[in-house]
Every structure is written in C-alpha cells, then in structure tokens.
Design an enzyme around this catalytic site. Structure first.
Site, PDB file in Angstrom:
ATOM      1  N   LYS A 220     -12.418   7.330  -2.397  1.00 15.76           N
ATOM      2  CA  LYS A 220     -11.004   7.373  -2.026  1.00 15.76           C
ATOM      3  C   LYS A 220     -10.442   8.776  -2.259  1.00 15.76           C
ATOM      4  O   LYS A 220      -9.678   9.300  -1.437  1.00 15.76           O
ATOM      5  CB  LYS A 220     -10.191   6.319  -2.780  1.00 15.76           C
ATOM      6  CG  LYS A 220      -8.731   6.341  -2.350  1.00 15.76           C
ATOM      7  CD  LYS A 220      -8.095   5.010  -2.168  1.00 15.76           C
ATOM      8  CE  LYS A 220      -6.693   5.174  -1.581  1.00 15.76           C
ATOM      9  NZ  LYS A 220      -5.862   3.987  -1.727  1.00 15.76           N
ATOM     10  N   GLU A 230      -2.803  10.492   6.304  1.00 12.52           N
ATOM     11  CA  GLU A 230      -3.368   9.522   7.233  1.00 12.52           C
ATOM     12  C   GLU A 230      -3.169   9.884   8.695  1.00 12.52           C
ATOM     13  O   GLU A 230      -2.653   9.111   9.487  1.00 12.52           O
ATOM     14  CB  GLU A 230      -2.786   8.127   6.957  1.00 12.52           C
ATOM     15  CG  GLU A 230      -3.633   7.037   7.564  1.00 12.52           C
ATOM     16  CD  GLU A 230      -3.207   5.630   7.131  1.00 12.52           C
ATOM     17  OE1 GLU A 230      -3.076   5.398   5.930  1.00 12.52           O
ATOM     18  OE2 GLU A 230      -3.029   4.792   8.015  1.00 12.52           O
ATOM     19  N   ASN A 238      -7.942   1.339   6.213  1.00 11.67           N
ATOM     20  CA  ASN A 238      -7.197   0.157   6.653  1.00 11.67           C
ATOM     21  C   ASN A 238      -8.101  -0.907   7.263  1.00 11.67           C
ATOM     22  O   ASN A 238      -7.621  -1.896   7.815  1.00 11.67           O
ATOM     23  CB  ASN A 238      -6.129   0.544   7.668  1.00 11.67           C
ATOM     24  CG  ASN A 238      -5.116   1.477   7.067  1.00 11.67           C
ATOM     25  OD1 ASN A 238      -4.691   1.291   5.934  1.00 11.67           O
ATOM     26  ND2 ASN A 238      -4.740   2.511   7.805  1.00 11.67           N
ATOM     27  N   HIS A 241      -7.308  -4.574   7.340  1.00 12.29           N
ATOM     28  CA  HIS A 241      -5.932  -4.716   6.876  1.00 12.29           C
ATOM     29  C   HIS A 241      -4.941  -5.171   7.937  1.00 12.29           C
ATOM     30  O   HIS A 241      -3.959  -5.831   7.608  1.00 12.29           O
ATOM     31  CB  HIS A 241      -5.448  -3.408   6.235  1.00 12.29           C
ATOM     32  CG  HIS A 241      -5.914  -3.245   4.816  1.00 12.29           C
ATOM     33  ND1 HIS A 241      -7.246  -3.202   4.476  1.00 12.29           N
ATOM     34  CD2 HIS A 241      -5.233  -3.129   3.647  1.00 12.29           C
ATOM     35  CE1 HIS A 241      -7.351  -3.051   3.158  1.00 12.29           C
ATOM     36  NE2 HIS A 241      -6.148  -3.006   2.635  1.00 12.29           N
ATOM     37  N   HIS A 257      -3.333 -10.290  -1.053  1.00  7.29           N
ATOM     38  CA  HIS A 257      -3.745  -9.124  -0.290  1.00  7.29           C
ATOM     39  C   HIS A 257      -5.277  -9.060  -0.146  1.00  7.29           C
ATOM     40  O   HIS A 257      -5.801  -8.927   0.960  1.00  7.29           O
ATOM     41  CB  HIS A 257      -3.207  -7.865  -0.963  1.00  7.29           C
ATOM     42  CG  HIS A 257      -3.560  -6.604  -0.260  1.00  7.29           C
ATOM     43  ND1 HIS A 257      -2.979  -6.231   0.927  1.00  7.29           N
ATOM     44  CD2 HIS A 257      -4.467  -5.641  -0.550  1.00  7.29           C
ATOM     45  CE1 HIS A 257      -3.501  -5.085   1.322  1.00  7.29           C
ATOM     46  NE2 HIS A 257      -4.413  -4.704   0.444  1.00  7.29           N
TER      47      HIS A 257
HETATM   48  N1  LIG Z   1      -0.752   2.048  -2.378  1.00 14.81           N
HETATM   49  C1  LIG Z   1      -1.911   1.716  -1.865  1.00 14.81           C
HETATM   50  O1  LIG Z   1      -2.674   2.572  -1.408  1.00 14.81           O
HETATM   51  C2  LIG Z   1      -2.313   0.285  -1.874  1.00 14.81           C
HETATM   52  C3  LIG Z   1      -3.639  -0.078  -1.615  1.00 14.81           C
HETATM   53  C4  LIG Z   1      -3.994  -1.419  -1.701  1.00 14.81           C
HETATM   54  C5  LIG Z   1      -3.028  -2.365  -2.041  1.00 14.81           C
HETATM   55  N2  LIG Z   1      -1.755  -1.989  -2.275  1.00 14.81           N
HETATM   56  C6  LIG Z   1      -0.728  -2.970  -2.653  1.00 14.81           C
HETATM   57  O2  LIG Z   1      -1.105  -3.536  -3.908  1.00 14.81           O
HETATM   58  C7  LIG Z   1      -0.538  -4.838  -4.017  1.00 14.81           C
HETATM   59  C8  LIG Z   1      -1.572  -5.790  -4.546  1.00 14.81           C
HETATM   60  O3  LIG Z   1      -1.984  -5.346  -5.832  1.00 14.81           O
HETATM   61  P1  LIG Z   1      -2.533  -6.350  -6.927  1.00 14.81           P
HETATM   62  O4  LIG Z   1      -3.538  -7.230  -6.315  1.00 14.81           O
HETATM   63  O5  LIG Z   1      -2.877  -5.543  -8.103  1.00 14.81           O
HETATM   64  O6  LIG Z   1      -1.254  -7.295  -7.184  1.00 14.81           O
HETATM   65  P2  LIG Z   1      -0.262  -7.470  -8.409  1.00 14.81           P
HETATM   66  O7  LIG Z   1       0.219  -6.181  -8.908  1.00 14.81           O
HETATM   67  O8  LIG Z   1       0.758  -8.463  -7.974  1.00 14.81           O
HETATM   68  O9  LIG Z   1      -1.176  -8.139  -9.515  1.00 14.81           O
HETATM   69  C9  LIG Z   1      -1.681  -9.448  -9.313  1.00 14.81           C
HETATM   70  C10 LIG Z   1      -1.321 -10.370 -10.474  1.00 14.81           C
HETATM   71  O10 LIG Z   1      -2.084 -10.028 -11.629  1.00 14.81           O
HETATM   72  C11 LIG Z   1      -1.258  -9.870 -12.763  1.00 14.81           C
HETATM   73  N3  LIG Z   1      -1.929  -8.920 -13.645  1.00 14.81           N
HETATM   74  C12 LIG Z   1      -1.967  -7.575 -13.546  1.00 14.81           C
HETATM   75  N4  LIG Z   1      -2.786  -7.060 -14.469  1.00 14.81           N
HETATM   76  C13 LIG Z   1      -3.270  -8.088 -15.195  1.00 14.81           C
HETATM   77  C14 LIG Z   1      -4.195  -8.188 -16.285  1.00 14.81           C
HETATM   78  N5  LIG Z   1      -4.816  -7.111 -16.789  1.00 14.81           N
HETATM   79  N6  LIG Z   1      -4.468  -9.421 -16.774  1.00 14.81           N
HETATM   80  C15 LIG Z   1      -3.880 -10.526 -16.225  1.00 14.81           C
HETATM   81  N7  LIG Z   1      -3.025 -10.493 -15.197  1.00 14.81           N
HETATM   82  C16 LIG Z   1      -2.726  -9.288 -14.690  1.00 14.81           C
HETATM   83  C17 LIG Z   1       0.049  -9.440 -12.184  1.00 14.81           C
HETATM   84  O11 LIG Z   1       1.095  -9.718 -13.088  1.00 14.81           O
HETATM   85  C18 LIG Z   1       0.135 -10.267 -10.912  1.00 14.81           C
HETATM   86  O12 LIG Z   1       0.608 -11.547 -11.228  1.00 14.81           O
HETATM   87  C19 LIG Z   1      -0.022  -5.199  -2.627  1.00 14.81           C
HETATM   88  O13 LIG Z   1       1.370  -5.118  -2.636  1.00 14.81           O
HETATM   89  C20 LIG Z   1      -0.615  -4.133  -1.713  1.00 14.81           C
HETATM   90  O14 LIG Z   1       0.195  -3.836  -0.616  1.00 14.81           O
HETATM   91  C21 LIG Z   1      -1.386  -0.690  -2.203  1.00 14.81           C
HETATM   92 ZN   LIG Z   2      -5.685  -3.070   0.586  1.00 15.14          ZN
END
Ligand SMILES: NC(=O)c1ccc[n+]([C@@H]2O[C@H](COP(=O)([O-])OP(=O)(O)OC[C@H]3O[C@@H](n4cnc5c(N)ncnc54)[C@H](O)[C@@H]3O)[C@@H](O)[C@H]2O)c1
Ligand SMILES: [Zn+2]
Length: 354
Positions: A220, A230, A238, A241, A257
């Site tokens: 990455k 991008e 993507n 995605h 996601h």
């Molecule tokens: N910016 C980017 O380049 C990029 C890339 C991919 C995804 N995203 C975004 O990321 C989001 C998804 O991220 P995610 O899957 O981390 O979701 P999230 O941040 O909602 O975390 C998922 C769940 O896990 C819990 N959690 C977090 N850490 C924990 C831990 N250590 N132990 C127990 N529970 C924990 C959180 O409270 C939440 O309920 C989406 O909004 C997506 O659009 C962004």
């Molecule tokens: Zn993603």
C-alpha cells in the site's frame, strides 16, 4: 521487535511502525497537545490503557459502528476540540478501526484548516488498509465516503496485540482486504492466506498476522507513494469495492465492508471470466480462498441486479457514464477497465445468488 516502513511522500512522508508492543510508542507522543478520538467499543476494551499511556489533553468518543460515520460526528469532534481550545499545533490521535481513522483524519483535515494526526489502528482492516494512505471522510445518505479529503497521518503505529480482542467476523473483514491486495498485486501474499486459512480466523496469536500486515503495508505504501491522489495505479486498490459498496449500501450496512469486498471480488472475478480477461481456474481459486477464510462468496437475494446496477452507478468513482471496474488478469495482476456494459455486469451477477 518492530519494523518500520516509510511512505515516501516527500515532505509528507511518514513511518508505519509494526510490531507486538508498538502501542507503547504512543507514550512518546509528547511536545504537542494530543486529542484522542475513539469509539465506544474500543474505549470499553482499551480505554483504560489509552488513558494511562497516551499523553492527552482531550478525549472524544462516539458510538461504535459505520452508522456513526457521518458529517455530524466529524463536526462534534471539531466542536469538542474547539471547546478544549486545541490550536493549530494539535495532534489528533485515532485509536480504533477504519471508522475512527477515517473520521479522525477528516476532522484533522478540516479543523483549523488542518492539524496533524496519528493513526493507532485496532482492527485488522485498519492495520492493513485504512490507516495508511491518507484517505479520510464520511458517509452521507447518497453514498459511502462521498465527503472527504486526502490528509496523510504523521505516523501509523500498528500493534497486532490489539487483535486479541477483535471478534472473528472483524478479523475476516481484514483478511478480505489482504486477499484483495494479493489478487491485484502479489501472488505470494495471496498464497500466504491460502496456506493456513483456519489458523487466521481469529485474533489469537496476533504475531501470526505480522508478516501479512507488513506485506500489505509495504504494497500500500508503494502504491500511495506512486499515486497519492488516485489518478492511476491506486485505483487498483478498489478491486471488489464498487460491487462491495453496492452490497453494503443495499443491506443498510448490516453487511460489513470486508464482507462486501469479498462478495465484490467474486462478482468482479465472474465478470472478468465472462469478458475473457481472466481464467475460470483462477477465479475458482479466488473463490475457494475467500470461502476458506469464512467469507461469503454469493450475493444476498435482496441485492437484486437492477438495485446493484443503480447503486454502482451512484458510487463516486462512476459519476456520470459507464461503470469503471478493476478486473484481475491473473492472481497478482489487475487492470482498470472502463465502459463495461451494464448487460455484461447483469449476466455475471445473475449466477452469483445463493
Ligand atoms: N481510508 C481508507 O483508505 C479505507 C480503506 C478501507 C476501509 N475504509 C473504511 O474503514 C471502515 C471499516 O473499518 P473497520 O472494519 O475497522 O470498522 P470499524 O472501525 O467500525 O470497526 C469494526 C468494529 O470493531 C470494533 N473494534 C475496533 N477495534 C477493536 C478491538 N481491538 N477489539 C474489539 N473490537 C474492536 C469497533 O468498535 C467496531 O465495532 C469503513 O468505513 C471503510 O469505508 C477506509
Ligand atoms: Zn476496503
């Protein structure tokens, strides 16, 4: 033991530090006032650690979940920062998954027209994907991540020990992103996931994830350094995605996601085969790898073909005109394909319902 990967972005370059115990480095975030942002679940599990370790002048916490990823939450973060009189020198610290990271980064991008921030990812998805690269933002009812900014972090601290509390379904979401990176850029990474899927299904022995996190971050970092905004190669990330976002949206985010991306990769794979761009054998190999990681490979019934097409056209990458998709050529290589006719997409989707 830790390793460092540099994201080579000139004056905006920064380090990703990876290793068990790396979170202790958060204690060294001194010299400026830190504003810690997290969600309710991470706060329950790791709040005591964070209060003790991270030097901080303020704290903001919002209800865990994608539903919180809204402009309102970002404004609430900014208002809290203002109330606590954070100035331009502030350092925002994102402790949590992708939702915390994307919103804290966006708040940091717009608070006083931009302050610095540090990512401390606690989900596997955030460790291998969202915490690196500077894409920040929020969802609006019209679409996911439709409002946002590019704003690079100053540092990313990745400690796999956070995974010890992460539920298996969240581990799987991160595995989906790693597999995605493997399909588009690195067959060896793909094969590493294929080799021992059952031992990766939960967060026990977080050390096991280190090589996967390292390789994902390396790739990455390279892609982001080559194409921060991008306009070219970064678009490959993507993969899966456009379909995935449509599935997420059509299920009101009850499908996460990572799960959406897994289904999306199957959609893209089927389409690539139909267009004569990918071999059936490799598409099947991808499907087996996804299934072995405990991820879905089929479209849920409520995601009808017309609804999928409509949602895909609304995706921000496809505003006006035909859908642009990333399609694999072989495992380890992919390409962006413009103007895929809706009729081809429709017939690929038809065969993917459970
Ligand atoms: N910016 C980017 O380049 C990029 C890339 C991919 C995804 N995203 C975004 O990321 C989001 C998804 O991220 P995610 O899957 O981390 O979701 P999230 O941040 O909602 O975390 C998922 C769940 O896990 C819990 N959690 C977090 N850490 C924990 C831990 N250590 N132990 C127990 N529970 C924990 C959180 O409270 C939440 O309920 C989406 O909004 C997506 O659009 C962004
Ligand atoms: Zn993603």
């Amino acid at each position: 033991m830790s390793e460092t990967i540099r994201v080579g972005l000139g004056e905006r370059a920064y380090d990703i530090v990876i290793g068990s115990g790396v979170r202790a480095l958060a204690a060294e975030l001194t010299g400026r006032r830190n504003f810690l942002v997290t969600d309710s679940r991470v706060s329950e599990l790791w709040g005591a650690w964070a209060r003790e370790t991270v030097p901080q002048a303020g704290w903001f916490e919002f209800p865990a979940g994608e539903q919180s990823k809204t402009p309102d939450t970002v404004i609430a973060i900014c208002r809290r920062a203002a109330e606590l009189q954070f100035d331009r020198q502030a350092r925002f610290v994102a402790l949590g998954g992708g939702v915390v990271g994307d919103m804290t980064g966006f708040a940091a991008a717009i608070y006083m027209r931009g302050v610095g921030f540090v990512q401390v990812p606690t989900t596997l998805l955030a460790m291998v994907d969202s915490s690196v690269g500077g894409k920040t933002g929020v969802d609006i009812p019209e679409g996911k991540n439709l409002v946002g900014a590019f704003h690079q972090p100053e540092q990313v601290l990745i400690d796999p020990d956070f995974l010890s509390t992460l539920p298996p379904e969240e581990i799987r979401c991160g595995l989906a992103e790693i597999l995605k990176t493997g399909v588009i850029l690195d067959e060896a990474l793909f094969a590493a996931l294929e080799r021992e899927p059952e031992t990766l299904r939960d967060g026990r022995n977080p050390e096991r994830f280190v090589p996967l996190i390292r390789r994902s971050c390396e790739l990455k970092a390279q892609v982001v350094a080559a194409d921060e905004r991008e306009s070219g190669i970064r678009a490959l990330l993507n993969y899966g995605h456009t379909f995935g976002h449509a599935v997420e949206l059509l299920s009101d985010f009850r499908i996460s996601h990572g799960e959406g991306v897994a289904i999306g990769m199957c959609c893209a794979g089927e389409l690539a085969v139909r267009l004569g761009r990918w071999s059936r054998a490799e598409a099947e190999r991808q499907k087996r790898a996804i299934a072995a990681l405990g991820l879905a490979t089929q479209l849920p019934r409520h995601c009808s073909v017309p609804a999928m097409l409509e949602a895909m056209h609304r995706d921000k990458k496809n505003r006006g005109g035909a859908v642009t998709l990333v399609l694999p050529k072989r495992i380890g290589e992919a390409e962006t394909v413009r103007t895929v006719p809706d009729s081809e997409i429709a017939s690929a989707l038809e065969v993917l319902y459970d």
